[in-house]
Scaffold this motif. Sequence first.
Motif, PDB file in Angstrom:
ATOM      1  N   LEU A 123     -25.515 -56.629 -17.128  1.00 44.87           N
ATOM      2  CA  LEU A 123     -25.291 -57.607 -16.167  1.00 44.87           C
ATOM      3  C   LEU A 123     -25.722 -58.882 -16.423  1.00 44.87           C
ATOM      4  N   ALA A 124     -26.566 -58.784 -17.333  1.00 44.58           N
ATOM      5  CA  ALA A 124     -27.179 -60.429 -17.973  1.00 44.58           C
ATOM      6  C   ALA A 124     -25.849 -61.130 -18.156  1.00 44.58           C
ATOM      7  N   GLY A 125     -24.891 -60.567 -18.835  1.00 40.64           N
ATOM      8  CA  GLY A 125     -23.671 -61.146 -19.402  1.00 40.64           C
ATOM      9  C   GLY A 125     -22.758 -61.735 -18.399  1.00 40.64           C
ATOM     10  N   GLU A 126     -22.982 -60.996 -17.199  1.00 42.16           N
ATOM     11  CA  GLU A 126     -22.088 -61.480 -16.162  1.00 42.16           C
ATOM     12  C   GLU A 126     -22.724 -62.290 -14.989  1.00 42.16           C
ATOM     13  N   LEU A 127     -23.845 -62.812 -15.259  1.00 41.92           N
ATOM     14  CA  LEU A 127     -24.841 -63.496 -14.397  1.00 41.92           C
ATOM     15  C   LEU A 127     -24.224 -65.006 -14.154  1.00 41.92           C
ATOM     16  N   GLU A 128     -24.032 -65.506 -13.099  1.00 40.73           N
ATOM     17  CA  GLU A 128     -23.621 -66.806 -12.775  1.00 40.73           C
ATOM     18  C   GLU A 128     -24.529 -67.819 -12.664  1.00 40.73           C
ATOM     19  N   PRO A 129     -24.874 -68.727 -13.398  1.00 46.14           N
ATOM     20  CA  PRO A 129     -25.900 -69.580 -13.564  1.00 46.14           C
ATOM     21  C   PRO A 129     -26.148 -70.170 -12.066  1.00 46.14           C
ATOM     22  N   ASP A 130     -27.278 -70.175 -11.489  1.00 44.19           N
ATOM     23  CA  ASP A 130     -27.787 -70.790 -10.447  1.00 44.19           C
ATOM     24  C   ASP A 130     -27.542 -70.067  -9.183  1.00 44.19           C
ATOM     25  N   VAL A 131     -26.560 -69.151  -9.015  1.00 43.65           N
ATOM     26  CA  VAL A 131     -25.885 -68.698  -7.699  1.00 43.65           C
ATOM     27  C   VAL A 131     -26.070 -67.278  -7.726  1.00 43.65           C
ATOM     28  N   GLU A 132     -26.353 -66.434  -8.828  1.00 40.06           N
ATOM     29  CA  GLU A 132     -26.687 -65.020  -8.859  1.00 40.06           C
ATOM     30  C   GLU A 132     -27.821 -64.698  -9.678  1.00 40.06           C
ATOM     31  N   ALA A 133     -28.490 -63.416  -9.122  1.00 39.66           N
ATOM     32  CA  ALA A 133     -29.692 -63.267  -9.820  1.00 39.66           C
ATOM     33  C   ALA A 133     -29.771 -61.578 -10.296  1.00 39.66           C
ATOM     34  N   LEU A 134     -30.526 -61.422 -11.252  1.00 36.83           N
ATOM     35  CA  LEU A 134     -30.840 -59.883 -11.588  1.00 36.83           C
ATOM     36  C   LEU A 134     -32.192 -59.530 -10.747  1.00 36.83           C
ATOM     37  N   LEU A 135     -31.872 -58.729  -9.713  1.00 36.53           N
ATOM     38  CA  LEU A 135     -32.832 -58.350  -8.926  1.00 36.53           C
ATOM     39  C   LEU A 135     -33.415 -56.865  -9.425  1.00 36.53           C
ATOM     40  N   VAL A 136     -34.684 -56.809  -9.668  1.00 38.92           N
ATOM     41  CA  VAL A 136     -35.313 -55.590 -10.269  1.00 38.92           C
ATOM     42  C   VAL A 136     -36.509 -55.135  -9.449  1.00 38.92           C
TER      43      VAL A 136
END
Length: 196
Positions: A123-136
């Motif tokens: 999912l890190a490769g799909e992450l849009e800067p500033d507007v999406e997050a990896l939630l763990v």
Amino acid sequence: MPRPPRQERCELCGAQVPEEHRHLVDTEKRALACACSPCALLMARPGASHGRFRAVPDRCLADHDHRLDDGAWELLQIPVSVAFFFHNSALGRLVALYPSPAGATESEVEPSVRESVLSATRLAGELEPDVEALLVRRTGGRTECYLVPIDICYALVGRMRLLWQGFDGGAEARADLDAFFDDIRRRAGAPQGSRP
């Protein structure tokens, strides 16, 4: 007699917005802004507002094949079971935050640890800067990993801040956190109660 709650307004055009509405990230102020649907659609276009405002997307994805294990979690040195990571374009790097009684708290993470988090999930490769997050979330010896809209992460921070009691958050905060992740699993299409 209590005053009625103040009606939310679009922070761009001033139009009233319903309780459920879109958000924008103001990249200059590093803040979320409420938006009506037309303004959110306008700001979703590349280059709109010269990049100052970016529309927060609504996608929610799960990564059941991630490799965030006990060792990686310990390297993060995050004292609670939940963290979120997003690429802060102003800083030019991944930022790690976690909910606390004081609000969103940044974890000072070494660059090598940031890279290990990024390399542990597709999912890190799909992450849009500033507007999406990896939630763990790390619980019961297992880790869940999701790509979510950034406003969801800050909503979680607000909920935890309101409900937190004592050293570990208390039963009400833990129950709310479980309900929050049940909703994330549903939105991401993961089976209820599933664990990666």
